[in-house]
Design an enzyme around this catalytic site. Structure first.
Site, PDB file in Angstrom:
ATOM      1  N   ASP A  62       4.849  -6.377   2.379  1.00 24.61           N
ATOM      2  CA  ASP A  62       5.207  -6.257   1.140  1.00 24.61           C
ATOM      3  C   ASP A  62       3.783  -6.176   0.312  1.00 24.61           C
ATOM      4  O   ASP A  62       3.000  -6.815   1.088  1.00 24.61           O
ATOM      5  CB  ASP A  62       5.241  -7.959   0.640  1.00 24.61           C
ATOM      6  CG  ASP A  62       5.234  -7.940  -0.829  1.00 24.61           C
ATOM      7  OD1 ASP A  62       6.468  -8.962  -1.408  1.00 24.61           O
ATOM      8  OD2 ASP A  62       4.710  -7.455  -1.619  1.00 24.61           O
ATOM      9  N   SER A 143       2.662   8.765  -8.542  1.00 27.96           N
ATOM     10  CA  SER A 143       3.068   8.548 -10.402  1.00 27.96           C
ATOM     11  C   SER A 143       3.973   8.538 -10.801  1.00 27.96           C
ATOM     12  O   SER A 143       5.398   8.925 -10.241  1.00 27.96           O
ATOM     13  CB  SER A 143       1.186   8.210 -10.535  1.00 27.96           C
ATOM     14  OG  SER A 143       1.453   7.700 -12.251  1.00 27.96           O
ATOM     15  N   TYR A 157       5.483  -0.894 -16.300  1.00 29.86           N
ATOM     16  CA  TYR A 157       5.558   0.166 -15.340  1.00 29.86           C
ATOM     17  C   TYR A 157       4.509   0.989 -16.222  1.00 29.86           C
ATOM     18  O   TYR A 157       3.601   1.371 -15.018  1.00 29.86           O
ATOM     19  CB  TYR A 157       6.784   0.666 -15.356  1.00 29.86           C
ATOM     20  CG  TYR A 157       6.644   1.379 -13.543  1.00 29.86           C
ATOM     21  CD1 TYR A 157       6.747   3.466 -14.581  1.00 29.86           C
ATOM     22  CD2 TYR A 157       6.570   1.228 -12.824  1.00 29.86           C
ATOM     23  CE1 TYR A 157       6.481   3.501 -13.432  1.00 29.86           C
ATOM     24  CE2 TYR A 157       7.538   1.839 -11.770  1.00 29.86           C
ATOM     25  CZ  TYR A 157       7.000   3.065 -12.106  1.00 29.86           C
ATOM     26  OH  TYR A 157       6.697   4.378 -11.080  1.00 29.86           O
ATOM     27  N   LYS A 161       0.897   2.511 -13.827  1.00 34.13           N
ATOM     28  CA  LYS A 161       0.790   3.859 -13.176  1.00 34.13           C
ATOM     29  C   LYS A 161      -0.080   4.368 -13.848  1.00 34.13           C
ATOM     30  O   LYS A 161      -1.098   4.894 -12.779  1.00 34.13           O
ATOM     31  CB  LYS A 161       1.891   4.563 -13.834  1.00 34.13           C
ATOM     32  CG  LYS A 161       3.046   4.222 -12.294  1.00 34.13           C
ATOM     33  CD  LYS A 161       2.378   4.368 -11.140  1.00 34.13           C
ATOM     34  CE  LYS A 161       3.857   4.083 -10.034  1.00 34.13           C
ATOM     35  NZ  LYS A 161       3.416   3.872  -8.982  1.00 34.13           N
TER      36      LYS A 161
END
Lengths: 315, 342
Positions: A62, A143, A157, A161
């Site tokens: 992970d 990205s 999110y 990014k």
């Protein structure tokens, strides 16, 4: 950067863009280590690459797990090291349905940042030092358009990014001249299982084949020295140098073309008004792509069309 | 000298004992002072081996507890290991009970069900064995990292985390104990050195175990160790000497890799992999290494003997006495020493 013989780590390598990249890199003679959480999914991709004659290894981890990082990086270096290419591809959308910023739970924001920003930072710290010492290496940050445009519901999110990209830019400035290069890539919207989960009713013919995007990224990796350190590239606008003999199928629409064809999907006006080509804000209606998402969270996105910036090529 | 019991939060604050063998001087400094102690045209060579968590706990087929401490990777999928009895790092090495006796063919079951077979016993000691694991490739490396723990000693206050035992530039996991001379080198310092015109180069050297509690094995340490010197490093070392710069080794492992390589090739450096069993002590004349950045070493250790190839014993002993009085901290988490003629 010459790809033959180099050690590579691709996170989020069990499917989508990550798996396609792994295959393409191995095809070019790289020694590929794919990282993802699912050992079973990794094994399938690795076996496929080996069956085709390439060198690949799967290391289950992970990317956000601080304990797992050193173990995975060390294992990767043992199998294919020293590592000359690191692709930060694994990412998470966060909570779904994608919430508005004001509805975004702080814990969910923290988790998105943990996976999409701090996770890559852990891996960079574990690998980049060796690259700088050896005077060679490339770190690619996958990205998204959401890092640049302010799309409603893409706050967590998109912010993650944007943070990933900015950290990458500062890193590039700090290690400039050492021989280690940093790139940021917007892969565009791709036809993957993840995308299908996110936007089930998307017109798949408008989406890029992740293998085609991978082909372009491999060319980009080979020619990384042609770009400024820290540069940002849109994969769908990258012209592969020798063209190859593969037809350029299903490259996918540029965003303008897509908007022309598709217009607004789901039509939720998020309060932004667009007037001609003057951008006053964005409502994202086109289907979106979350490539390399290991976490399995997905959502339909409320997006309107958008206008491309004139200066948006390579920054 | 008291050992450091935990890694220092700010590595650049590590103290640095500066010994100049030509001036016969001893000075107190800090690791961050390396920027003024090294000059443009010098070369700092580091060991980029990552540290494998080499301590594996498990049981024999009869259910007797055993600790397998990996010492080196041998040929053909084998590993050389030292067996320890019950207990772990919290007990001083010399107080650990002896391990169960094993014979070739004996099966060991280690953490997470990782199985291994004892293939041979070394003539040196029945505790020194060759083992082969049941798996290889990614499965083996994953299992070693998942179930192994870093080798550490009783003076350390708590279990070390993986990030405590890696340098800032670690690459392939060739070391079974951390090449700790490189511990205090942050990128802040390394990039400062680079900007100041100090070259940086790497070797990969399989740093081995430092203590086993078995006098027969301890007397034989260091065991033969694998190294890999990149062509780029050979070029850098040769160029540095040619222009009159100083080649400073970070750690005794770098000295052994470089001088060991040279000893095998009539004094020349050749790029590539090799194995060295070179013992460096007083009387050895280094051909390529001019100075050494290392930890605090006390008389009696093999590391101290190696220092005697770079400085007279009397000066080293005086420096050691000074360091004791001044409260320098010893062992792999402790302070640093620079032996270098100005």
């Amino acid at each position: 950067m010459e790809i033959r013989g180099i050690g590579c780590i691709v996170t989020g390598g069990s499917r989508g863009l990550g798996a396609a990249l792994g295959r393409r890199l191995a095809e070019r003679g790289a020694r590929v280590v794919l990282v993802a959480r699912s050992e079973r999914e990794l094994r399938e991709v690795v076996e496929g690459i080996r069956a085709a004659g390439g060198e690949a290894h799967g290391v289950a981890a992970d990317v956000a797990d601080e304990q797992a990082v050193y173990a995975a990086v060390s294992a990767a270096a043992a199998l294919a090291g020293p590592i000359d290419l690191l692709v930060h591809n694994a990412s998470t959308l966060g909570a779904v349905p994608l919430p508005l910023v004001l509805d975004t739970a702080c814990e969910d924001l923290e988790r998105v940042l943990a996976v999409n920003v701090v996770g890559p930072h852990r891996w960079t710290k574990a690998i980049a030092g060796s690259m700088v010492l050896r005077g060679r290496g490339l770190i690619v940050h996958v990205s998204s358009d959401a890092a640049v445009e302010a799309y409603p519901r893409w706050g967590a999110y998109g912010a993650s990014k944007a943070a990933l990209e900015h950290l990458a830019r500062v890193l590039a400035a700090e290690i400039d001249g050492t021989g280690v290069r940093i790139l940021r890539v917007d892969p565009g919207e791709m036809d993957t299982a993840m995308h299908a989960d996110a936007v089930p009713d998307a017109d798949r013919s408008t989406l890029a084949d992740p293998d085609e995007v991978a082909r372009r990224l491999v060319d980009l990796v080979e020619r990384a020295e042609e770009l400024p350190n820290g540069a940002r590239v849109e994969a769908l606008r990258w012209k592969v140098r020798d063209g190859g003999d593969e037809p350029n199928e299903r490259v996918g629409d540029t965003r303008d073309e897509h908007r022309e064809r598709v217009g607004n999907v789901r039509g939720e006006p998020a309060g932004n008004v667009r007037m001609g080509n003057v951008r006053t804000g964005n409502v994202r209606g086109e289907a979106d792509e979350r490539e390399g998402n290991e976490r399995g969270e997905r959502e339909g996105s409320e997006r309107g069309g958008r206008v491309r910036r004139a200066d948006e090529v390579v920054s | 000298m008291k050992p450091a019991t935990w890694p220092r939060e700010a590595p650049l604050d590590n103290r640095l004992l500066v010994i100049d063998p030509r001036a016969a001087s001893i000075d107190d400094a800090h690791v961050r002072d390396l920027v003024r102690l090294l000059r443009a045209g010098d070369l700092l060579v580091v060991n980029d081996a990552a540290t494998l968590p080499a301590s594996l706990h498990g049981r024999t087929a009869a259910g007797v507890p055993v600790e397998v401490r990996l010492a080196a990777r041998a040929d053909g999928g084998r590993w050389t290991a030292v067996l320890f009895g019950e207990g772990d790092w919290r007990t001083r090495t010399e107080d650990r009970p002896p391990p169960p006796e094993v014979a070739p063919g004996a099966r060991l079951v280690l953490g997470g069900g990782l199985g291994a077979t004892v293939e041979a016993l070394h003539p040196l000691s029945p505790r020194l064995v060759d083992v082969r694991f049941d798996c290889d490739g990614a499965a083996l490396w994953t299992a070693l990292h998942r179930h192994g723990r870093p080798v550490q000693y009783a003076y350390v206050r708590a279990p070390l985390e993986p990030w405590h035992v890696q340098t800032a530039f670690a690459s392939r996991p060739w070391a079974v104990e951390m090449p700790s001379a490189g511990r205090p080198l942050t990128w802040e310092l390394l990039l400062s050195l680079r900007r100041a015109g100090v070259g940086l180069a790497s070797v990969t050297h399989a740093a081995g175990l430092s203590s086993t509690g078995d006098p027969r094995i301890d007397a034989a340490l260091p065991l033969p160790e694998r190294f890999d010197i990149p062509a780029r490093t050979v070029e850098a070392i040769v160029a540095t000497k040619r222009r009159g710069g100083r080649v400073v080794a970070t750690g005794t492992t770098v000295v052994r890799a470089v001088e060991g390589c040279a000893a095998q090739h009539g004094g020349d450096l050749r790029p590539g992999e090799g194995v060295t069993d070179l013992r460096i002590a007083e009387g050895f004349t280094p051909r390529w290494i001019d100075g050494l950045l290392t930890g605090m070493h006390v008389p009696g250790e093999s590391h101290f003997d190696l220092l005697r190839a770079f400085a007279p014993a009397a000066l080293l002993c005086a420096a050691n006495d000074h360091a004791e009085r001044a409260g320098y901290l010893a062992h792999e988490l402790g302070d640093s020493t620079l032996v270098l003629a100005a």
